[in-house]
Design a protein around this motif. Structure first.
Motif: not given
Ligand SMILES: [Fe+2]
Length: 300
Positions: A3-27
């Motif tokens: 049995v083997r994993v199939r790759g990466i589903r998701s990565v979770a990261i911690d950020v200090c300025a979450i509103d700014e980070a969320a805007a960056f990853y979206a826009d």
């Protein structure tokens, strides 16, 4: 059959300025916001996964968890048995109540990284599209105990060592991508970078332009790697997290012939196949060892 994993589903990261980070990853990074639960923000690509990145408000920037994909409940349970037998800390498999759901477990690896394995959960139907990241196609992790990390990833999670350079081992999961995980020889167990798959070279190039316009210059690239043959552009993202846009990752099957460090040497002065890019900037070298794994991800 192993049995083997199939790759990466998701990565979770911690950020200090979450509103700014969320805007960056979206826009700028061009992911799509999909869920906002408590202090977490989830963003999806064009792959079927509910989300491929989650942002979590924290006092320090860090990587919180890498979640690998498994085929089904039986695969999760089998992988869990191997993880538990290896002696590292791990949860029992359970249904997740986080956005997107799924069935799986979180665990540590021998160097204390927060990993996890999951299957199922919500999916969405969207075709790969220009300029939109599809998925997290690979993550590179710095390993202090290089051999122990390699053994865990291969013997426990089922990766196959597919190619090796003088400073990195490329690990192939149960999917056609040449590699989904690379381990980099280093002094500490930190994040080297997270790579997001684009549909084509033009999308990588336009993404690099979009990043420049937003104040994030290319720190290495655009170039074409040796192992994996993928094109690349590296950046220092929000809070200096090392990010990569990539495309054209080599698709392989079991007939692929691995090569070692002697084969994967570039001529002096080159850091990619084309010979156009400068080497990585000192800034990129600095940030490719800054991000440790946080302890905030102890529960999936
Ligand atoms: Fe990469």
């Amino acid at each position: 059959m192993t049995v083997r994993v199939r790759g990466i589903r998701s990565v979770a990261i911690d950020v200090c300025a979450i509103d700014e980070a969320a805007a960056f990853y979206a826009d700028v990074w061009n992911l799509t916001p999909v869920a906002h639960a408590g202090d977490a923000r989830c963003l999806r690509g064009t792959s079927a996964y509910h989300h491929i990145l989650s942002l979590h408000a924290a006092a320090l920037p860090a990587i919180r968890r890498v979640m690998f994909d498994a085929a089904d409940h039986a695969a999760v349970d089998a992988l869990h048995a191997r993880v538990r037998a290896s002696g590292v800390a791990c949860e029992a498999p359970h249904e997740f109540d986080a956005p997107g759901g799924g069935y799986g477990f979180g665990c540590k690896d021998p160097e204390g990284r927060n990993l996890g394995v999951a299957c199922g959960g919500e999916t969405h139907a969207e075709a790969p599209a220009p300029d939109r990241p599809h998925k997290v196609t690979h993550i590179n992790l710095n390993a202090a105990d290089y051999d122990a990390a390699t053994r865990f990833m291969c013997d426990v999670l089922g990766f196959r060592l597919i190619d090796e350079t003088v400073r990195a081992r490329f690990l192939h999961a149960a999917c056609p991508d040449h590699f989904s995980l690379a381990l980099v020889k280093h002094e500490n167990a930190t994040l080297n970078h997270i790579a997001f798959d684009m549909i084509d070279l033009d999308s990588v190039m336009r993404g690099a332009g979009r990043m420049r316009d937003a104040g994030y210059p290319v720190e290495w690239g655009v170039g074409r790697h040796g192992p994996g043959n993928n094109v690349f552009a590296y950046f220092a993202g929000p809070e200096e997290i090392p990010l990569e846009y990539t495309a054209e990752v080599l698709q392989i099957d079991d007939s692929y012939q691995p090569h070692g460090p002697e084969f994967w040497k570039f001529p002096p002065g080159r850091s990619d196949q084309w010979g156009v890019t400068d080497p990585p900037t000192p800034r990129l070298a600095r940030i490719q060892q800054l991000f440790g794994f946080s302890n905030d991800g102890d529960r999936t």
